[in-house]
Design an enzyme around this catalytic site. Structure first.
Site, short mmCIF file in Angstrom:
data_model
loop_
_atom_site.label_atom_id
_atom_site.label_comp_id
_atom_site.label_asym_id
_atom_site.label_seq_id
_atom_site.Cartn_x
_atom_site.Cartn_y
_atom_site.Cartn_z
N ARG A 538 0.83 -1.20 0.00
CA ARG A 538 0.00 0.00 0.00
C ARG A 538 0.87 1.25 0.00
O ARG A 538 1.96 1.27 0.56
CB ARG A 538 -0.88 0.04 1.25
CG ARG A 538 -1.98 -0.99 1.29
CD ARG A 538 -2.81 -0.81 2.56
NE ARG A 538 -1.98 -0.83 3.75
CZ ARG A 538 -2.29 -0.21 4.89
NH1 ARG A 538 -3.39 0.52 4.97
NH2 ARG A 538 -1.49 -0.28 5.93
N SER A 599 8.40 -5.24 6.18
CA SER A 599 8.16 -6.32 7.15
C SER A 599 8.98 -7.57 6.84
O SER A 599 8.45 -8.67 6.66
CB SER A 599 6.66 -6.66 7.17
OG SER A 599 5.92 -5.51 7.49
N ASP A 653 6.45 -3.77 10.60
CA ASP A 653 5.03 -3.61 10.95
C ASP A 653 4.81 -3.66 12.46
O ASP A 653 3.87 -3.06 12.98
CB ASP A 653 4.17 -4.67 10.26
CG ASP A 653 4.70 -6.08 10.47
OD1 ASP A 653 5.78 -6.24 11.07
OD2 ASP A 653 4.03 -7.03 10.03
#
Length: 910
Positions: A538, A599, A653
């Site tokens: 994203r 991540s 994350d």
């Protein structure tokens, strides 16, 4: 005008008598609309009987029987049954051959009971039963080492286990002293032991209704409802265990003894009770009680018919040439006679003989009307039975969330066997009242004997299965001391990871993040965020204002070819997507600080500098491992001539989750991810971080705890299933803690356990579907669905269908147990790791009590119905001096990354 015939005259006696008879017949006929209302009332009474807080006032007691399975046809062995009848003790030895229970071998003997025993000492009664057993076994020359026994005890009991039941009250002429309130199973076992029958063990207690259901179950044809239409009346059925609030069992199904004879004792049936029913009730030994049973039980139908005949005879509507005083006497007309009158082709002759035997002088019209009345009494009983059955079936259908219920109903009793139209009425009225249910009636064969043997056989089969299942799952069921040891090992590995000298060889890497502050609420501005952690990523723009945070975002896919191609192609693709997003948001001319959530395991050497240690999650882009990820992104921006990129922070994350929640709660100093993967971070004292210079303040440490155990320190809790799953991954021997906890692996662990159980013939009759052998076919989301929705819902059936599994209900119960065991172990291990973290923080700060918040994200934590509760409960047990709150993160990897950038800008600002 010619004179009217007396037969046609409105006031003619014959016509008046006709109307009187019709009035009596109408009183015994219940309209369909009223039956629907009665069905609804019975379903309400059933729910009240099952409710913990409403049970004591309910007319339907809905007693748990602790029978949780029906026969599957594999039962085999020798089983002893003893049945306490009205004035007899019946003993049976039943041999089952595992052939679908189609041809059991049965030997039996009945002993007459002296009347003084029925009203004497309780000990004498049970001694007599044990003596009968001893004599029976001697007569059969039985020399078996172990004989499981089923005890048919037809009295009201408070049952708390299959083999534990306290007598509530005697009935049926029994009044033995010193038994009420005591465990009758224990009383019988003690008496058996006195007879030196040490090989005989009482394993089950039941009533005859349950036995009826069990004897009608054969291989491939389970029976889940039983109806007894005899002197008394009762029904039992397999209910969803989680709805039986009066029992502790919450998994699977349990047979419920409705004790529906008492339905109507609260007055709910007053509008359909006739004057004849009232007379029968008043003459009974228990006026006002068992109102439903007194309308349907064969003990009472002859009496109802007698009162109708007496009433009509008193009104001169029939038997006008006789003295009818004989009809005042209770018991002169039996239900057996009533059934003969309406069944036999010679019914008129039988009616005439029966009436003449009472000294009455019936004419042909009298005999015809008596037949009509008897037929109406029995037909009403059949209709009421059908209404009760329809209530049970509709309740089962609703509680199982089914559009249509297909079910077998075992039926037994004098009425069912003795009335040719009983079954026809039962089926037709049930179909009218419960059209969503298709019931097949199965005649019972010796429900109290053979059925009791079935209950006993199933109990023995399930106990053996439970032992095997417990043995197979034992390595996954961690004790408190196991978790304390895991907590200590995690603490030890944390210390090694923080120490400069031992860091390189520690399984928990304890990576510095260079995030030294959590949000304090003064952050303002616009920030970009990039979230890369899987097959989609994203791009976000985050507006941090005094009034809160606003975000806009877009998701972009990463094709497999790019994930597994070159590093240049991967980062070029990412920049293309960032530029596309900025154009759509009209931000191409803006240079905004960017927080990058990456991540994957990295060695961070600055807030905006991190070296990729290894790819995970299916990525294998070349030329990236060992390189600075931020620099790779900047080089791609240069190749794409995108000058407005200002990367100020790279986080994973887990850190983003902590920061996102820290904006809402200043006490949030820990981040936890439990989803596809698992990781944790926390604010460590700088003086303890040996891998970074400086002793002042705190720094967020990215633990990378998924690799905990890679050095072998957790080998003792790794099971054979874990090892198989690990061997089949793309990184055997790596991320071993993660493979015990995270969503990517739990489904696979469950799949291998199911295959092992099928191999031991504990599941699917030893024949799993070929699909179950497919890697990753059992999704971790299945665990959540199975544990959340119980076992009757259509979602579960869809899972089984998708896996092409021909699973029985008992298979489904066992699958649920496996899922629960695996997910609870994951939650407990996660709690052990978290206990090490919070205890270290407490000790670091010299506190007696630590109060801290954990920002948490991940589908396993958020969507699994029991994971979070088990995690928090276990953490309280392992770290009692820490008060830990959990705050679910809202977009930690997006919003959190922007907040890391915002905090960084705040810290470096003027």
């Amino acid at each position: 005008l010619p004179q009217a015939s007396p037969a046609l005259c409105p006031c003619a006696p014959g016509l008046m008598h006709y109307h009187q008879v019709q009035r009596a017949l109408r009183a015994l006929t219940i309209p369909l609309e009223r039956l629907h209302i009665m069905k609804g009332h019975m379903m309400q009474a059933m729910r009240r009987g099952l409710g913990r807080h409403t049970h004591s006032q309910a007319t339907l007691k809905m007693l748990p029987t602790y029978i949780c399975a029906t026969p599957d046809g594999t039962e085999k062995g020798d089983f002893l049954v003893v049945e306490l009848c009205q004035s007899q003790v019946r003993t049976l030895l039943v041999t089952l051959f595992g052939d679908g229970n189609l041809s059991p071998q049965m030997r039996h003997k009945t002993f007459d009971m002296p009347e003084d025993i029925m009203q004497g000492e309780g000990e004498a009664l049970f001694d007599f039963i044990a003596q009968c057993l001893s004599q029976f076994l001697a007569d059969t020359n039985s020399s078996l080492d172990h004989l499981p026994l089923g005890f048919v005890f037809p009295f009201s009991c408070r049952q708390t286990e299959l083999k534990k039941a306290e007598l509530i009250s005697w009935s049926k002429g029994f009044s033995c002293r010193d038994v009420e309130g005591k465990d009758v199973v224990q009383l019988l076992q003690s008496a058996i032991n006195k007879q030196e029958l040490s090989h005989v063990e009482v394993v089950a207690l039941m009533n005859d209704t349950v036995g009826t259901m069990m004897t009608c179950s054969t291989e491939g044809r389970p029976c889940e409802v039983a109806l007894v239409a005899d002197k008394g009346s009762n029904c039992c059925f397999m209910a969803e265990a989680h709805l039986v609030e009066t029992a502790e069992e919450t998994s699977g199904r349990m047979c419920i003894n409705t004790e529906w004879g008492r339905f109507g004792d609260d007055g709910i049936l007053s509008d359909i009770l006739t004057t004849y029913d009232e007379c029968v009730d008043e003459e009974s030994s228990s006026p006002g009680e068992k109102r439903f049973e007194k309308m349907v039980g064969s003990l009472y139908l002859g009496e109802i018919a007698r009162h109708v005949l007496f009433s009509l005879a008193t009104e001169k509507a029939l038997l006008t040439g006789s003295s009818v005083d004989v009809l005042r006497e209770k018991g002169v007309l039996t239900t057996h006679q009533v059934l003969e009158i309406i069944n036999n082709e010679e019914g008129m002759a039988l009616t005439k003989r029966a009436l003449e035997a009472l000294g009455l002088q019936p004419n042909e019209l009298d005999c015809s009307r008596v037949q009509q009345i008897c037929r109406a009494v029995v037909s009403r009983a059949a209709t009421l039975y059908a209404t009760g059955l329809a209530a049970v079936l509709s309740y089962m259908c609703q509680s199982r969330d089914m559009d249509q219920l297909l079910v077998n109903v075992g039926v037994d009793g004098e009425l069912y066997q003795g009335h040719t139209r009983f079954e026809e009425i039962l089926q037709s009225v049930t179909k009218l009242l419960a059209p969503e249910c298709v019931a097949t009636l199965l005649p019972s064969r010796d429900g109290s004997g053979r059925g009791a043997a079935m209950v006993t056989a199933v109990a023995v089969r399930l106990e053996a299965q439970r032992r095997e299942v417990a043995e197979l799952l034992a390595p996954l069921r961690l004790k408190h001391e196991d978790l304390v040891q895991v907590q200590a090992l995690m603490r030890q590995e944390m210390e090694l990871g923080l120490n400069q000298e031992t860091h390189a060889n520690a399984s928990v890497r304890m990576l510095p993040t260079y995030v030294c502050h959590t949000p304090d609420g003064t952050e303002l501005g616009e920030f970009l965020a990039l979230d890369l952690g899987g097959t989609n990523f994203r791009v976000l723009v985050v507006h941090v204002t005094k009034d809160g945070i606003r975000m806009a975002s877009e998701i972009y896919a990463i094709p497999t070819a790019i994930m597994q191609g070159t590093g240049e192609a991967l980062f070029d693709h990412i920049i293309d997507c960032i530029m596309d997003f900025q154009e759509k948001q009209d931000l191409m001319t803006h240079t905004l600080p960017l927080g990058f959530t990456f991540s994957f395991p990295c060695q961070q050497v600055g807030l905006d500098k991190a070296l990729l240690l290894t790819w995970t999650k299916g990525f294998s882009a070349s030329g990236c491992v060992g390189k600075d990820v931020v620099q790779l992104l900047r080089e791609a921006a240069e190749r794409k001539h995108h000058a407005g990129l200002k990367v100020v922070a790279l986080v994973n994350d887990t850190v983003g989750t902590m920061m996102s929640c820290g904006y809402e709660d200043p006490k949030c100093e820990i981040g936890l991810i439990v989803g596809t993967g698992t990781n944790a971070c926390y604010m460590e004292e700088m003086r303890n971080v040996g891998t970074v210079e400086g002793d002042e303040g705190r720094m967020c440490i990215n633990m990378e705890w998924g690799a905990f155990g890679d050095n072998g320190c957790l080998d003792h809790i790794f099971t054979s299933f874990d090892r198989v799953v690990d061997d089949q991954t793309i990184n055997p021997g790596k991320q071993r803690f993660e493979k015990l906890i995270s969503g990517m692996y739990l489904g696979e662990i469950v799949r291998h356990i199911l295959l092992a159980m099928a191999d031991k013939e504990l599941l699917f009759h030893g024949n799993p579907s070929p699909k179950l052998y497919t890697k990753d076919i059992f999704k971790t989301k299945f665990l959540s669905t199975i544990e959340l929705n119980g076992l009757a819902l259509r979602q579960i059936r869809q899972i089984l269908q998708d896996l092409e599994l021909n699973a029985s209900f008992e298979d489904s119960v066992l699958m649920r147990e496996v899922c629960h065991t695996v997910s609870m172990r994951a939650a407990q291990l996660c709690a052990a790791g978290m206990a090490a973290v919070v205890e270290k923080m407490r000790e670091n700060r010299g506190l007696d009590k630590l109060s801290v918040t954990v920002g948490v994200d991940g589908t396993l934590y958020k969507l699994h119905p029991n994971f979070s509760h088990c995690l928090q409960k276990t953490l309280r047990d392992l770290a009692p001096n820490c008060i830990v709150s959990f705050m679910p993160s809202e977009d930690g990897s997006g919003k959190g990354a922007a907040l890391v950038a915002a905090v960084a800008c705040r810290a470096t600002g003027p």
